[in-house]
Every structure is written in C-alpha cells, then in structure tokens.
Design a protein around this motif. Structure first.
Motif, PDB file in Angstrom:
ATOM      1  N   ALA A  84       1.638  32.802  28.330  1.00 48.80           N
ATOM      2  CA  ALA A  84       1.383  34.243  28.248  1.00 48.80           C
ATOM      3  C   ALA A  84       0.596  34.581  26.986  1.00 48.80           C
ATOM      4  CB  ALA A  84       2.699  35.008  28.279  1.00 48.80           C
ATOM      5  N   ILE A  85       1.038  34.056  25.860  1.00 41.71           N
ATOM      6  CA  ILE A  85       0.387  34.367  24.578  1.00 41.71           C
ATOM      7  C   ILE A  85      -1.028  33.807  24.538  1.00 41.71           C
ATOM      8  CG2 ILE A  85       0.448  33.927  22.090  1.00 41.71           C
ATOM      9  CD1 ILE A  85       3.539  33.900  22.340  1.00 41.71           C
ATOM     10  N   PHE A  86      -1.187  32.536  24.916  1.00 42.08           N
ATOM     11  CA  PHE A  86      -2.507  31.913  24.849  1.00 42.08           C
ATOM     12  C   PHE A  86      -3.452  32.549  25.859  1.00 42.08           C
ATOM     13  CE2 PHE A  86      -5.546  28.367  25.571  1.00 42.08           C
ATOM     14  CZ  PHE A  86      -5.966  28.207  24.254  1.00 42.08           C
ATOM     15  N   GLY A  87      -2.930  32.884  27.031  1.00 43.01           N
ATOM     16  CA  GLY A  87      -3.759  33.547  28.031  1.00 43.01           C
ATOM     17  C   GLY A  87      -4.286  34.883  27.534  1.00 43.01           C
ATOM     18  N   ALA A  88      -3.415  35.686  26.945  1.00 40.56           N
ATOM     19  CA  ALA A  88      -3.832  36.982  26.412  1.00 40.56           C
ATOM     20  C   ALA A  88      -4.805  36.810  25.245  1.00 40.56           C
ATOM     21  CB  ALA A  88      -2.611  37.779  25.965  1.00 40.56           C
ATOM     22  N   LEU A  89      -4.550  35.815  24.396  1.00 35.95           N
ATOM     23  CA  LEU A  89      -5.417  35.585  23.240  1.00 35.95           C
ATOM     24  C   LEU A  89      -6.836  35.240  23.687  1.00 35.95           C
ATOM     25  CD1 LEU A  89      -5.636  35.279  20.158  1.00 35.95           C
ATOM     26  CD2 LEU A  89      -4.990  32.881  20.442  1.00 35.95           C
ATOM     27  N   ILE A  90      -6.960  34.316  24.638  1.00 38.75           N
ATOM     28  CA  ILE A  90      -8.280  33.936  25.134  1.00 38.75           C
ATOM     29  C   ILE A  90      -8.942  35.112  25.846  1.00 38.75           C
ATOM     30  CG2 ILE A  90      -9.512  32.424  26.728  1.00 38.75           C
ATOM     31  CD1 ILE A  90      -8.540  31.089  24.133  1.00 38.75           C
ATOM     32  N   TYR A  91      -8.171  35.858  26.609  1.00 37.24           N
ATOM     33  CA  TYR A  91      -8.677  37.053  27.293  1.00 37.24           C
ATOM     34  C   TYR A  91      -9.253  38.040  26.281  1.00 37.24           C
ATOM     35  CZ  TYR A  91      -8.555  41.177  30.376  1.00 37.24           C
ATOM     36  OH  TYR A  91      -8.879  42.303  31.113  1.00 37.24           O
ATOM     37  N   GLY A  92      -8.529  38.238  25.181  1.00 37.07           N
ATOM     38  CA  GLY A  92      -8.978  39.179  24.162  1.00 37.07           C
ATOM     39  C   GLY A  92     -10.166  38.682  23.362  1.00 37.07           C
ATOM     40  N   LEU A  93     -10.215  37.375  23.107  1.00 37.06           N
ATOM     41  CA  LEU A  93     -11.282  36.816  22.276  1.00 37.06           C
ATOM     42  C   LEU A  93     -12.598  36.647  23.035  1.00 37.06           C
ATOM     43  CD1 LEU A  93      -9.354  34.048  20.278  1.00 37.06           C
ATOM     44  CD2 LEU A  93     -10.268  36.199  19.372  1.00 37.06           C
ATOM     45  N   LEU A  94     -12.523  36.211  24.278  1.00 38.79           N
ATOM     46  CA  LEU A  94     -13.738  35.872  25.014  1.00 38.79           C
ATOM     47  C   LEU A  94     -14.354  37.056  25.758  1.00 38.79           C
ATOM     48  CD1 LEU A  94     -12.947  32.360  26.581  1.00 38.79           C
ATOM     49  CD2 LEU A  94     -14.021  32.920  24.390  1.00 38.79           C
ATOM     50  N   LEU A  95     -13.527  38.023  26.122  1.00 43.72           N
ATOM     51  CA  LEU A  95     -14.019  39.111  26.960  1.00 43.72           C
ATOM     52  C   LEU A  95     -14.032  40.430  26.198  1.00 43.72           C
ATOM     53  CD1 LEU A  95     -12.005  38.314  30.212  1.00 43.72           C
ATOM     54  CD2 LEU A  95     -14.320  37.562  29.637  1.00 43.72           C
ATOM     55  N   ASN A  96     -14.864  41.307  26.682  1.00 41.88           N
ATOM     56  CA  ASN A  96     -14.859  42.679  26.189  1.00 41.88           C
ATOM     57  C   ASN A  96     -14.512  43.585  27.366  1.00 41.88           C
ATOM     58  OD1 ASN A  96     -15.198  44.844  24.434  1.00 41.88           O
ATOM     59  ND2 ASN A  96     -17.394  45.000  24.841  1.00 41.88           N
TER      60      ASN A  96
END
Length: 228
Positions: free
Chosen positions: A123-135
């Motif tokens: 959950a944490i890593f998924g959200a982190l990558i979602y936040g970092l890679l996407l706008n």
C-alpha cells in the motif's frame, strides 16, 4: 477406546487476514446500509464520498507536502487508510476475495508478519510510486495495491517452488500477467485511470520484500538472474 478429532476439511484463516478482511469489509457494510437509509440518517447517503475525500491518497496533497517539506499526520495516514475505502461494492468484493485467498497462502507459508509487511508495504510503496511518477489529480482509493503486495509474495513462493522442482520459473508470474492483462482489456472499453501504476508497484514491493523475508531468498534471486 481413544477419542480423536477429525481434521477440519477447511484450514482456518490466519487471524491477521481475518482482521484485515474485517477492516476492509465493515466500512463497505456501513456504506451500503447508510445508502439504503437503514442507519445514520439522511447524511449517511454521503458516507462513501466523505470517506474517499478523508482517507484516500491524493497525489496533489503529496506534491504539496513534498514542496513545502511538511509531513502532516492527517495526510500521511492516507498512505495506509486508502486501502480500506472503495468506490463500489464490486471493487470491495474483488479486493476482499483476493485478500482472503492470497493472505491465507502467504500467511501459511511465510507467516503472519509477512502478511502485514506485504499488505501495508504494498500500500505504502504503491501510493509513493503513484505520487512520484504521476501528476494525477484523481484519488488513489481501494485495497488493490496492498493486495498486489500479497500477489508479489505468492509469486515469490511459486517462483521458489518451481525452481526447486526444476520447472520453468516464469510460470510464477502467471497470476500478475493475467490480472494486468485484464486491466489492459478493461481499459480499452472504460476509463480505469492510473491506479494500475500503484498496483504494479505493490506487486514489485511484495516480490522483493518476500525475497528479503525468506532466508537466502535474495541470494537465490541473484543466482537466477546470473543464470539468465
């Protein structure tokens, strides 16, 4: 004459899986009853929307925290809480079924602590990558990145098992390939958004973390990569 107990035909679920399932299912029950006017009064109709706004992960809020260097607890909790809020009953049902099936397997093979690490880590890593890679201004909501962390654990268990039997280890990734394929096909007909990025990140975390949790797991992965 000795008394004996017959073995149960169904192995019980690990307690941690039951807890996670209830944490996912009970909000959906409340949303359903509230929408039908059975509990909560008139305002209960909006419980789901209010929960999405309060507990879902927001890339915009994440970007604001990064830009300002302010890590507010009310928003940091979103890295975990979004896994227990869904946009529909169908979404909850699918996530809960996967949680029960994969959580049981991972819990029995790797242990209950591994279930906790893979679920919340995914959950944490998924959200982190979602936040970092996407706008992406859309909310990230639902338990799929966390469940995909368990799929990563399941795939690692299968990968080890197939390797021990001398069979093709790529078969361990059949489940994730099928699920990603279904999302691709579904995306042709409907706007499914960018949640798949978080799902895939959760899977990657789950596989990598499982290698770290199992003694000698990382060494076996490296050895396999060198053979390839």
């Amino acid at each position: 004459m000795q008394d004996h107990k017959e073995a149960s035909p169904v192995n019980p679920l690990p307690p941690v899986v039951v807890v996670l399932f209830l944490a996912m299912a009970l909000p959906e029950v409340a949303f359903g009853l509230g929408a039908r006017g059975l509990i909560g009064g008139p305002e209960a109709v909006g419980w789901r929307l209010a929960a999405v706004q309060t507990y879902s992960f927001s890339g915009d809020i994440f970007d604001w925290m990064v830009a300002n260097g302010r890590w507010l607890p009310d928003h940091m909790i979103r890295f975990l809480s979004y896994s227990f809020v869904h946009v529909s009953f169908t979404s909850t049902l699918f996530a809960a079924v996967l949680l029960l099936a994969l959580g049981k397997l991972v819990g029995e093979v790797l242990g209950q602590m591994a279930v906790v690490v893979l679920f919340f880590g995914g959950a944490i890593f998924g959200a982190l990558i979602y936040g970092l890679l996407l706008n992406d201004p859309n909310w990230l909501v639902g338990g799929f990145p966390a469940v995909y962390g368990l799929i990563g654990g399941y795939s690692f268990v299968m990968w080890q098992s197939l390797g021990a039997r001398g069979e093709q280890q790529l078969r361990a990734f059949n489940l994730i390939a099928i699920l990603m394929g279904l999302q691709l096909v579904w995306g042709v007909f409907f706007d499914v958004g960018n949640g798949w990025v978080a799902d895939l990140a959760g899977f990657v975390f789950g596989f990598a973390a499982s290698a770290a949790l199992v003694p000698g797991g990382i060494a076996r992965v490296i050895a396999s990569m060198r053979r390839d």
